[in-house]
Design a protein around this motif. Structure first.
Motif, PDB file in Angstrom:
ATOM      1  N   ARG A   1      -2.178  11.795  -8.943  1.00 48.57           N
ATOM      2  CA  ARG A   1      -1.321  12.175  -7.803  1.00 48.57           C
ATOM      3  C   ARG A   1      -0.246  11.126  -7.547  1.00 48.57           C
ATOM      4  N   MET A   2      -0.623   9.848  -7.681  1.00 47.39           N
ATOM      5  CA  MET A   2       0.350   8.780  -7.477  1.00 47.39           C
ATOM      6  C   MET A   2       1.490   8.907  -8.490  1.00 47.39           C
ATOM      7  N   PHE A   3       1.163   9.170  -9.746  1.00 49.82           N
ATOM      8  CA  PHE A   3       2.209   9.309 -10.758  1.00 49.82           C
ATOM      9  C   PHE A   3       3.044  10.567 -10.545  1.00 49.82           C
ATOM     10  N   GLU A   4       2.428  11.628 -10.045  1.00 55.06           N
ATOM     11  CA  GLU A   4       3.207  12.825  -9.729  1.00 55.06           C
ATOM     12  C   GLU A   4       4.226  12.534  -8.636  1.00 55.06           C
ATOM     13  N   GLN A   5       3.834  11.729  -7.645  1.00 56.32           N
ATOM     14  CA  GLN A   5       4.765  11.355  -6.580  1.00 56.32           C
ATOM     15  C   GLN A   5       5.867  10.445  -7.110  1.00 56.32           C
ATOM     16  N   ILE A   6       5.515   9.528  -7.999  1.00 55.54           N
ATOM     17  CA  ILE A   6       6.513   8.621  -8.576  1.00 55.54           C
ATOM     18  C   ILE A   6       7.552   9.397  -9.375  1.00 55.54           C
ATOM     19  N   MET A   7       7.135  10.480 -10.019  1.00 56.94           N
ATOM     20  CA  MET A   7       8.067  11.289 -10.815  1.00 56.94           C
ATOM     21  C   MET A   7       9.181  11.890  -9.957  1.00 56.94           C
TER      22      MET A   7
ATOM     23  N   GLN B   1      15.095   3.988  -6.843  1.00 59.07           N
ATOM     24  CA  GLN B   1      13.896   3.692  -6.057  1.00 59.07           C
ATOM     25  C   GLN B   1      12.823   3.031  -6.931  1.00 59.07           C
ATOM     26  N   ILE B   2      12.655   3.528  -8.142  1.00 57.14           N
ATOM     27  CA  ILE B   2      11.666   2.950  -9.053  1.00 57.14           C
ATOM     28  C   ILE B   2      12.081   1.533  -9.450  1.00 57.14           C
ATOM     29  N   ARG B   3      13.371   1.349  -9.706  1.00 56.30           N
ATOM     30  CA  ARG B   3      13.881   0.017 -10.055  1.00 56.30           C
ATOM     31  C   ARG B   3      13.631  -0.960  -8.914  1.00 56.30           C
ATOM     32  N   TRP B   4      13.875  -0.530  -7.678  1.00 61.05           N
ATOM     33  CA  TRP B   4      13.668  -1.372  -6.504  1.00 61.05           C
ATOM     34  C   TRP B   4      12.186  -1.757  -6.383  1.00 61.05           C
TER      35      TRP B   4
END
Length: 64
Positions: A29-35, A41-44
């Motif tokens: 679920r965490m990776f689904e949200q990160i996608m 945002q991911i870089r930050w």
């Protein structure tokens, strides 16, 4: 020094493996949200994580 690097990398793998081993559904679920996050945002998040890690290393070194 090289032994410390290999030890640190081994510890990183242990810590990275904890979440999928303990709670694979939550990990998924965490990776689904990160996608759904933007690249910025991911870089930050990555930069903040690196700064926290560097501060932790500095603090550990200062206390020894």
């Amino acid at each position: 020094m090289p032994d410390a690097i290999w030890t640190a990398l081994a510890l990183l793998l242990v810590l990275e493996g904890l979440m999928p081993a303990i709670n694979p559904g939550g990990w998924r679920r965490m990776f689904e949200q990160i996608m759904h996050l933007s690249d910025q945002q991911i870089r930050w998040m990555g930069l903040v994580s690196m700064v926290i890690g560097l501060l932790a290393l500095w603090l550990i070194d200062a206390l020894n």
